[in-house]
Design a protein around this motif. Structure first.
Motif, short mmCIF file in Angstrom:
data_model
loop_
_atom_site.label_atom_id
_atom_site.label_comp_id
_atom_site.label_asym_id
_atom_site.label_seq_id
_atom_site.Cartn_x
_atom_site.Cartn_y
_atom_site.Cartn_z
N GLU A 159 -34.90 8.27 15.76
CA GLU A 159 -33.59 7.76 16.21
C GLU A 159 -33.37 6.30 15.82
O GLU A 159 -32.26 5.78 15.96
N CYS A 160 -34.43 5.66 15.37
CA CYS A 160 -34.30 4.26 14.94
C CYS A 160 -33.93 4.17 13.46
O CYS A 160 -33.93 3.08 12.89
N VAL A 167 -30.89 4.80 10.90
CA VAL A 167 -29.44 5.01 10.83
C VAL A 167 -29.08 5.33 9.38
O VAL A 167 -29.57 4.68 8.46
N LEU A 212 -31.48 -2.74 17.61
CA LEU A 212 -30.27 -2.01 17.21
C LEU A 212 -29.25 -1.99 18.35
O LEU A 212 -28.05 -2.09 18.13
N VAL A 246 -28.23 4.78 19.98
CA VAL A 246 -28.59 4.77 18.56
C VAL A 246 -29.20 6.14 18.24
O VAL A 246 -29.82 6.75 19.11
N PRO A 247 -29.04 6.66 17.05
CA PRO A 247 -28.38 6.06 15.91
C PRO A 247 -26.88 6.39 15.82
O PRO A 247 -26.17 5.78 15.04
N ARG A 275 -33.65 13.16 9.05
CA ARG A 275 -33.92 11.88 9.72
C ARG A 275 -35.41 11.76 10.07
O ARG A 275 -36.03 10.71 9.90
#
Ligand SMILES: Cc1ncc(COP(=O)(O)O)c(C=O)c1O
Length: 402
Positions: free
Chosen positions: A81-82, A84, A235, A261-262, A68
């Motif tokens: 974390e933004c 997905v 999100l 999120v995510p 990620r």
């Protein structure tokens, strides 16, 4: 960029007589580094990440986090974390379309060159929920003319959802200018970056786009892997398409608290091999160097464009300048069906291209066209392949064209 060195990494090119693969806009080939990363998952730590606390599961979680981070860095998103994970760009686009909970009368603006994945969800939402749609010509945006978009925005819009680089002729719109204008008028912007992410150095934070969807299988990643980037606050306002295990903090018999999120968007056991392979794909692209890849594609596209332009009765779609078409070269031969061109190319010269309407049906139908033949290239294609491709198209034109 040393293309011969690059080709050594791709198993397809280790065959005795490999085909000339010019269908990367649909799905790219994968280097052994990606295949090995997936193999390693299945052989060394084939467990479920994010849940169990044993050593194999922990290893999967660590590798997932790393993938990620690498993917976020690759597209210029500061906060991993933004990003997905999804199974395709189609799922990413649907997550937003369904999850924004648009109400009757709210408007979405797209271009006239959207892939069905950024078209069908809006058609269905118009039918089911009464949302409205504005459509602006892609070619105007591509040429820097923002007037049609301005006019549509004046009518009010909740979202501008546009393809960044279209998959028909490979041209690109100035996304930053679109975002600035849309934000000025209070609209969010989502871009479909399927054909941009594999072929450019994105800087999503700087572009200030709210949502960005793309697929990993067009950029050396495993089949069935996509991604959705979104600003955290955007999100957080989207309802997940799928909910269940792995996406919730705690549930009772009548309540469920979604994770931040995510994770809230990643319910159910994930495609761990696919995620880890996707991390390996962007690592590979970064190591080769995106600037060099782009330059290589431009050189090959210029060579093929020059060759095809000399064929009488052949028309090239999109801007004449190959530098404005990235890795895509779409064309038609007078009086010939695109599928016939593609089948003959495969048969006589092992040249593999895509033909038809490329999931952009309304664009072709509105122009009374059957579609087009599309050659799409990537870092592993060579000048010699371009010459053979041009020669084969020339032969078809001579022998079969009306
Ligand atoms: C511009 C564009 N958008 C969306 C898609 C759909 O992508 P996926 O196969 O990841 O759902 C494609 C695939 O060709 C595409 O080119």
């Amino acid at each position: 960029m040393d293309v011969n060195r690059v080709r050594k990494d791709f198993p397809l090119y280790q065959q005795a007589s490999p085909p000339i693969y010019l269908d990367s806009a649909c799905q790219s080939l994968r280097p052994r580094q990606v295949i090995e990363a997936m193999d390693e998952y299945y052989c060394a730590f084939p467990a479920c990440g994010g849940r169990s606390v044993h050593r194999l599961a922990t290893e999967v979680s660590v590798r997932m986090d790393r993938a990620r981070e690498e993917i976020a860095a690759f597209v210029g998103a500061r906060d991993p974390e933004c990003v997905v994970f999804t199974k395709s760009a189609t799922e990413s686009l649907n997550t937003v379309a369904k999850g924004l909970r648009l109400r009757k009368g709210e408007r979405v603006i797209t271009t006239d060159m959207e892939h069905n994945s950024n078209h069908v969800p809006w058609v269905l939402l118009a039918r089911e929920r009464g949302i409205r749609r504005g459509i602006v010509p892609f070619s105007a945006l591509e040429q820097g003319d923002l007037e049609p978009l301005k006019e549509e925005l004046e009518k009010g819009a909740r979202l501008v959802s546009v393809v960044h680089t279209n998959n028909v002729d490979g041209s690109t719109i100035p996304l930053e200018a679109v975002v600035e204008l849309a934000h000025d008028r209070g609209a969010l912007v989502m871009a479909d970056g399927c054909q941009t992410a594999p072929h450019s150095s994105l800087a999503l934070d700087r572009t200030d786009v709210d949502l960005y969807a793309w697929s990993m299988h067009k950029m050396l990643g495993p089949s069935g892997m996509g991604a959705l980037y979104g600003k955290r606050e955007v999100l957080e306002g989207i309802e997940p398409l799928v909910t269940g295990g792995g996406a919730v903090a705690i549930t009772s018999y009548d309540s469920a608290e979604l994770l931040p999120v995510p994770e809230r968007f990643e319910a159910g056991l994930q495609n761990f091999a696919g995620i880890i392979g996707s991390g390996a794909a962007v690592r590979y692209l970064r190591e080769v160097g995106m600037e060099e890849i782009v330059e290589h594609e431009h050189r090959l596209n210029a060579l093929a464009t020059e060759g095809l332009s000399a064929i009488e009765g052949l028309s090239i779609l999109g801007p004449p300048d190959p530098r404005r078409r990235g890795g895509i070269l779409s064309f038609n031969l007078r009086g010939m069906l695109p599928h016939d061109v593609a089948m003959i190319l495969d048969e006589i010269a092992s040249v593999l291209i895509r033909s038809g309407m490329h999931c952009v049906h309304p664009y072709f139908a509105a122009r009374g066209m059957e579609g087009c033949a599309r050659a799409s290239l990537y870092l592993y294609n060579t000048e010699e392949e371009m010459r053979q491709f041009v020669e084969a198209v020339g032969y078809i034109a001579e022998r079969f064209m009306g």
